[in-house]
Design a protein around this motif. Structure first.
Motif, PDB file in Angstrom:
ATOM      1  N   LEU A   1       0.831  -1.200   0.000  1.00 52.74           N
ATOM      2  CA  LEU A   1       0.000   0.000   0.000  1.00 52.74           C
ATOM      3  C   LEU A   1       0.872   1.259   0.000  1.00 52.74           C
ATOM      4  O   LEU A   1       0.616   2.216  -0.733  1.00 52.74           O
ATOM      5  CB  LEU A   1      -0.927   0.006   1.215  1.00 52.74           C
ATOM      6  CG  LEU A   1      -1.838   1.236   1.316  1.00 52.74           C
ATOM      7  CD1 LEU A   1      -3.286   0.820   1.545  1.00 52.74           C
ATOM      8  CD2 LEU A   1      -1.418   2.176   2.436  1.00 52.74           C
ATOM      9  N   SER A   2       1.938   1.252   0.804  1.00 51.31           N
ATOM     10  CA  SER A   2       2.852   2.395   0.857  1.00 51.31           C
ATOM     11  C   SER A   2       3.502   2.636  -0.499  1.00 51.31           C
ATOM     12  O   SER A   2       3.676   3.782  -0.925  1.00 51.31           O
ATOM     13  CB  SER A   2       3.947   2.158   1.905  1.00 51.31           C
ATOM     14  OG  SER A   2       3.370   1.988   3.179  1.00 51.31           O
ATOM     15  N   LEU A   3       3.843   1.552  -1.185  1.00 56.54           N
ATOM     16  CA  LEU A   3       4.451   1.662  -2.517  1.00 56.54           C
ATOM     17  C   LEU A   3       3.507   2.354  -3.490  1.00 56.54           C
ATOM     18  O   LEU A   3       3.914   3.276  -4.221  1.00 56.54           O
ATOM     19  CB  LEU A   3       4.816   0.263  -3.027  1.00 56.54           C
ATOM     20  CG  LEU A   3       5.339   0.156  -4.462  1.00 56.54           C
ATOM     21  CD1 LEU A   3       6.632   0.947  -4.626  1.00 56.54           C
ATOM     22  CD2 LEU A   3       5.566  -1.304  -4.846  1.00 56.54           C
ATOM     23  N   ILE A   4       2.228   1.934  -3.506  1.00 52.89           N
ATOM     24  CA  ILE A   4       1.238   2.534  -4.409  1.00 52.89           C
ATOM     25  C   ILE A   4       1.034   4.018  -4.069  1.00 52.89           C
ATOM     26  O   ILE A   4       0.970   4.870  -4.962  1.00 52.89           O
ATOM     27  CB  ILE A   4      -0.116   1.782  -4.337  1.00 52.89           C
ATOM     28  CG1 ILE A   4       0.048   0.331  -4.793  1.00 52.89           C
ATOM     29  CG2 ILE A   4      -1.180   2.500  -5.163  1.00 52.89           C
ATOM     30  CD1 ILE A   4       0.524   0.157  -6.212  1.00 52.89           C
ATOM     31  N   ARG A   5       0.927   4.334  -2.773  1.00 50.88           N
ATOM     32  CA  ARG A   5       0.730   5.724  -2.362  1.00 50.88           C
ATOM     33  C   ARG A   5       1.904   6.603  -2.813  1.00 50.88           C
ATOM     34  O   ARG A   5       1.717   7.740  -3.270  1.00 50.88           O
ATOM     35  CB  ARG A   5       0.578   5.808  -0.845  1.00 50.88           C
ATOM     36  CG  ARG A   5      -0.723   5.207  -0.315  1.00 50.88           C
ATOM     37  CD  ARG A   5      -1.944   6.051  -0.659  1.00 50.88           C
ATOM     38  NE  ARG A   5      -3.150   5.506  -0.064  1.00 50.88           N
ATOM     39  CZ  ARG A   5      -3.617   5.823   1.133  1.00 50.88           C
ATOM     40  NH1 ARG A   5      -2.966   6.691   1.884  1.00 50.88           N
ATOM     41  NH2 ARG A   5      -4.730   5.277   1.592  1.00 50.88           N
ATOM     42  N   MET A   6       3.111   6.093  -2.661  1.00 42.61           N
ATOM     43  CA  MET A   6       4.305   6.865  -3.033  1.00 42.61           C
ATOM     44  C   MET A   6       4.379   7.057  -4.548  1.00 42.61           C
ATOM     45  O   MET A   6       4.738   8.127  -5.032  1.00 42.61           O
ATOM     46  CB  MET A   6       5.572   6.157  -2.530  1.00 42.61           C
ATOM     47  CG  MET A   6       5.708   6.175  -1.012  1.00 42.61           C
ATOM     48  SD  MET A   6       7.085   5.191  -0.392  1.00 42.61           S
ATOM     49  CE  MET A   6       8.452   6.333  -0.675  1.00 42.61           C
ATOM     50  N   GLN A   7       4.005   6.019  -5.314  1.00 41.37           N
ATOM     51  CA  GLN A   7       4.091   6.104  -6.769  1.00 41.37           C
ATOM     52  C   GLN A   7       2.980   6.955  -7.374  1.00 41.37           C
ATOM     53  O   GLN A   7       3.161   7.545  -8.437  1.00 41.37           O
ATOM     54  CB  GLN A   7       4.056   4.692  -7.372  1.00 41.37           C
ATOM     55  CG  GLN A   7       5.330   3.897  -7.097  1.00 41.37           C
ATOM     56  CD  GLN A   7       5.262   2.498  -7.666  1.00 41.37           C
ATOM     57  OE1 GLN A   7       4.198   1.870  -7.707  1.00 41.37           O
ATOM     58  NE2 GLN A   7       6.392   1.979  -8.105  1.00 41.37           N
ATOM     59  N   SER A   8       1.822   7.016  -6.712  1.00 41.94           N
ATOM     60  CA  SER A   8       0.698   7.792  -7.247  1.00 41.94           C
ATOM     61  C   SER A   8       0.683   9.239  -6.744  1.00 41.94           C
ATOM     62  O   SER A   8      -0.088  10.061  -7.232  1.00 41.94           O
ATOM     63  CB  SER A   8      -0.629   7.110  -6.878  1.00 41.94           C
ATOM     64  OG  SER A   8      -0.807   7.093  -5.474  1.00 41.94           O
ATOM     65  N   ASP A   9       1.520   9.544  -5.772  1.00 46.03           N
ATOM     66  CA  ASP A   9       1.531  10.876  -5.155  1.00 46.03           C
ATOM     67  C   ASP A   9       1.786  11.978  -6.170  1.00 46.03           C
ATOM     68  O   ASP A   9       1.209  13.061  -6.098  1.00 46.03           O
ATOM     69  CB  ASP A   9       2.589  10.930  -4.041  1.00 46.03           C
ATOM     70  CG  ASP A   9       2.339  12.071  -3.055  1.00 46.03           C
ATOM     71  OD1 ASP A   9       1.162  12.254  -2.664  1.00 46.03           O
ATOM     72  OD2 ASP A   9       3.305  12.755  -2.690  1.00 46.03           O
ATOM     73  N   GLY A  10       2.653  11.697  -7.141  1.00 41.99           N
ATOM     74  CA  GLY A  10       3.006  12.712  -8.142  1.00 41.99           C
ATOM     75  C   GLY A  10       1.880  13.058  -9.093  1.00 41.99           C
ATOM     76  O   GLY A  10       1.968  14.059  -9.827  1.00 41.99           O
ATOM     77  N   LEU A  11       0.794  12.257  -9.105  1.00 45.92           N
ATOM     78  CA  LEU A  11      -0.344  12.536  -9.989  1.00 45.92           C
ATOM     79  C   LEU A  11      -1.286  13.581  -9.393  1.00 45.92           C
ATOM     80  O   LEU A  11      -2.140  14.128 -10.096  1.00 45.92           O
ATOM     81  CB  LEU A  11      -1.131  11.250 -10.258  1.00 45.92           C
ATOM     82  CG  LEU A  11      -0.413  10.152 -11.066  1.00 45.92           C
ATOM     83  CD1 LEU A  11      -1.254   8.890 -11.083  1.00 45.92           C
ATOM     84  CD2 LEU A  11      -0.148  10.634 -12.489  1.00 45.92           C
ATOM     85  N   LYS A  12      -1.138  13.850  -8.093  1.00 45.78           N
ATOM     86  CA  LYS A  12      -2.029  14.807  -7.427  1.00 45.78           C
ATOM     87  C   LYS A  12      -1.536  16.240  -7.635  1.00 45.78           C
ATOM     88  O   LYS A  12      -0.352  16.460  -7.908  1.00 45.78           O
ATOM     89  CB  LYS A  12      -2.073  14.505  -5.919  1.00 45.78           C
ATOM     90  CG  LYS A  12      -2.636  13.139  -5.567  1.00 45.78           C
ATOM     91  CD  LYS A  12      -2.552  12.905  -4.070  1.00 45.78           C
ATOM     92  CE  LYS A  12      -3.057  11.519  -3.680  1.00 45.78           C
ATOM     93  NZ  LYS A  12      -2.913  11.256  -2.236  1.00 45.78           N
ATOM     94  N   PRO A  13      -2.448  17.221  -7.485  1.00 41.53           N
ATOM     95  CA  PRO A  13      -2.002  18.623  -7.518  1.00 41.53           C
ATOM     96  C   PRO A  13      -0.949  18.851  -6.432  1.00 41.53           C
ATOM     97  O   PRO A  13      -1.004  18.220  -5.370  1.00 41.53           O
ATOM     98  CB  PRO A  13      -3.289  19.409  -7.219  1.00 41.53           C
ATOM     99  CG  PRO A  13      -4.401  18.488  -7.598  1.00 41.53           C
ATOM    100  CD  PRO A  13      -3.901  17.103  -7.305  1.00 41.53           C
ATOM    101  N   ALA A  14      -0.003  19.738  -6.698  1.00 42.49           N
ATOM    102  CA  ALA A  14       1.122  19.962  -5.774  1.00 42.49           C
ATOM    103  C   ALA A  14       0.668  20.204  -4.330  1.00 42.49           C
ATOM    104  O   ALA A  14       1.285  19.709  -3.382  1.00 42.49           O
ATOM    105  CB  ALA A  14       1.964  21.126  -6.265  1.00 42.49           C
TER     106      ALA A  14
END
Length: 333
Positions: A168-181
């Motif tokens: 879960l931590s891996l997915i959160r870290m990898q998808s974080d860059g898709l969110k607005p700053a």
């Protein structure tokens, strides 16, 4: 009194033997190492240690491909005719927005996941297979495909449950860059992610998406370990060299692992990436709701989006993991 003196004499004899034992180990370290590797504890622990080392090696090799795979799965969420990114366009976008090293986002989580998940997965599978082989030999039969499949399914399910927080931590870290700053969590490491997620969302949140993760692991293991074991068994009497047999068997295992597990991996990614809206609601209520919603809004083929990338991620990972585990098993036998 005589009993006490005999105990003392016995202790003296052992103490007098200690320097010679140490001298022997110093003169022949290889023999000492071999003896240590054959202690009951190490024989039981080695499948788990070798599995973890093999998985971590493979993850270090394929992490950029995994990053691209996750971004492909999250693109166009909720819309049937949304963007159709390619592995190349995603790679260009990641590099253009940061650095090449951004492709290694979440590496610490990936390594922790392998240290937990693959250690348990290959360790359990090896332990189950040894028990099955021993049982088959006592009956003068051979371990069949369905028994191998059962061992793979059980090992994958158990390991996935244990490794879900790191996954879960891996997915959160990898998808974080898709969110607005302004909405990004900007996790600094897997430990930071684990601590902040459990603090902000509760410990139970670390097991979000656990059900599809377990099913995905069982499907992946069914494809990877069962078909690898079966392929090696079928190729044993061919003219191929042992190394070629391992490579061929791993490539076959990688394909079946990808085919069986991708839909579950897709849903797992969506569930683990989601966070609560201000009103407390979540986009998906669970695995079956996610399957239904994606099929209705985005089409059935969306589950197999990025199959090529997923195969390129799974097959090399399977090949490196199995080859390294095979090699470690050989040098520590």
């Amino acid at each position: 009194m005589s009993s006490g003196s005999s105990t003392i004499n016995s202790a003296k004899e052992k103490l007098s033997e200690a320097p010679s034992t140490m001298k022997s180990a110093a003169e022949n370290p290889k023999q000492a190492t071999t003896d240590f590797l054959h202690t009951p504890f190490m024989r039981a622990a080695l499948p788990f240690i070798n599995g973890g080392l093999a998985g971590m090696t493979a993850t270090a090799v394929i992490q950029p491909i995994d990053m691209i795979k996750v971004r492909l799965q999250l693109a166009g969420e909720g819309v049937k005719t949304g963007p159709k990114p390619t592995p190349l366009s995603v790679t260009r976008e990641v590099i253009a927005s940061g650095k090449v090293l951004d492709l290694y986002t979440g590496l610490s989580a990936g390594l922790l996941r392998q240290a937990v998940y693959t250690t348990a997965r290959l360790g359990f599978f090896d332990t189950f297979m040894k028990a099955l082989t021993k049982n088959a030999e006592s009956k003068q039969t051979k371990v069949g495909f369905f028994e191998r499949a059962g061992a793979g399914l059980a090992a994958g399910g158990l390991a996935a449950f244990v490794g879900n927080p790191a996954d879960l931590s891996l997915i959160r870290m990898q998808s974080d860059g898709l969110k607005p700053a302004a909405q990004r969590a900007n996790y600094t490491s897997v430990i930071d992610a684990l601590v902040r997620i459990s603090k902000n969302e509760g410990i139970a949140a670390l097991w979000a998406g656990c059900y599809p993760t377990v099913v995905r692991a069982m499907a992946l293991n069914f494809g990877q370990l069962a078909f690898f074991s079966e392929a090696k068994s079928q190729l044993k009497d061919t003219s191929l060299s042992p190394r070629s047999q391992t490579l061929t068997a791993s490539a076959i295992a990688g394909f079946f692992a990808s085919f069986f597990s991708l839909p579950f991996d897709f849903v797992k990614t969506r569930l683990q990436k989601q966070t609560r809206a201000p009103d407390g609601s979540l986009p998906y209520k669970g695995m079956f709701n996610a399957f239904t919603k994606v099929a209705k809004e985005e089409g059935l083929l969306r589950f197999y989006r990025g199959f090529g990338t997923y195969y390129v991620r799974i097959a090399p990972h399977a090949m490196v993991t199995l080859i390294v585990a095979d090699y470690l098993g050989w040098i520590t036998k």
